[in-house]
Motif scaffolding. Sequence first.
Motif, PDB file in Angstrom:
ATOM      1  N   UNK A  26       0.798  -1.230   0.000  1.00  0.00           N
ATOM      2  CA  UNK A  26       0.000   0.000   0.000  1.00  0.00           C
ATOM      3  C   UNK A  26       0.827   1.274   0.000  1.00  0.00           C
ATOM      4  N   UNK A  27       2.129   1.170   0.211  1.00  0.00           N
ATOM      5  CA  UNK A  27       2.994   2.351   0.125  1.00  0.00           C
ATOM      6  C   UNK A  27       2.819   3.033  -1.230  1.00  0.00           C
ATOM      7  N   UNK A  98      -6.329   0.947 -18.058  1.00  0.00           N
ATOM      8  CA  UNK A  98      -4.898   0.631 -18.003  1.00  0.00           C
ATOM      9  C   UNK A  98      -4.244   1.197 -16.744  1.00  0.00           C
ATOM     10  N   UNK A  99      -4.627   2.413 -16.357  1.00  0.00           N
ATOM     11  CA  UNK A  99      -4.056   3.034 -15.167  1.00  0.00           C
ATOM     12  C   UNK A  99      -4.364   2.203 -13.914  1.00  0.00           C
ATOM     13  N   UNK A 100      -5.558   1.630 -13.852  1.00  0.00           N
ATOM     14  CA  UNK A 100      -5.924   0.766 -12.728  1.00  0.00           C
ATOM     15  C   UNK A 100      -5.086  -0.496 -12.694  1.00  0.00           C
ATOM     16  N   UNK A 101      -4.891  -1.103 -13.857  1.00  0.00           N
ATOM     17  CA  UNK A 101      -4.052  -2.313 -13.943  1.00  0.00           C
ATOM     18  C   UNK A 101      -2.619  -2.002 -13.528  1.00  0.00           C
ATOM     19  N   UNK A 106       1.835  -2.728  -9.820  1.00  0.00           N
ATOM     20  CA  UNK A 106       2.893  -2.159  -8.981  1.00  0.00           C
ATOM     21  C   UNK A 106       2.763  -2.649  -7.538  1.00  0.00           C
ATOM     22  N   UNK A 107       1.536  -2.663  -7.030  1.00  0.00           N
ATOM     23  CA  UNK A 107       1.312  -3.115  -5.652  1.00  0.00           C
ATOM     24  C   UNK A 107       1.655  -4.593  -5.523  1.00  0.00           C
ATOM     25  N   UNK A 108       1.212  -5.405  -6.469  1.00  0.00           N
ATOM     26  CA  UNK A 108       1.503  -6.845  -6.431  1.00  0.00           C
ATOM     27  C   UNK A 108       3.015  -7.073  -6.511  1.00  0.00           C
ATOM     28  N   UNK A 109       3.704  -6.342  -7.391  1.00  0.00           N
ATOM     29  CA  UNK A 109       5.162  -6.477  -7.488  1.00  0.00           C
ATOM     30  C   UNK A 109       5.832  -6.151  -6.153  1.00  0.00           C
TER      31      UNK A 109
END
Length: 147
Positions: A26-27, A98-101, A106-109
């Motif tokens: 969440x950072x 696309x912005x949501x994906x 990024x969060x998953x990574x």
Amino acid sequence: MSDKDSIISIEKSIRYISAHVKSHGREILKTYELSPLQFVALQWAGDKEGITIGELSSRLYLAHSTTTDIVDKLENGGFVRRQKYEKDKRIVLVLMEDKGREVINEVIDKRISYISDITDHLSTEEKTMLPGILESILHESEQRNNG
């Protein structure tokens, strides 16, 4: 350690690990000015090719009006869009942009990196066994929740 004590320990560990993994992922939300609740809504929207406000409201355990406000903010930020359902024009779907994906990825990574760091001390055998054990527990959990 008794069976009950083991289960209590497992529950606590899962709860704490989950909180830590979420916290590290969440950072990234600060960069996009998204709240954790907006991110959860975004994840639900990304899990299906279109979700209704009603479905989203149910999954978030929120009032329909509150969910509508969240979707409004996500749509204004360019993370999702609304689209009428082709088979029934009365139904409006929330679709991922696309912005949501990009945010979700990024969060998953970031979460994957954190999990890699906190499991680095495990032996090769433990690292091999852990995914199977967790998947088995997840499968049983899903069976009980859907059954």
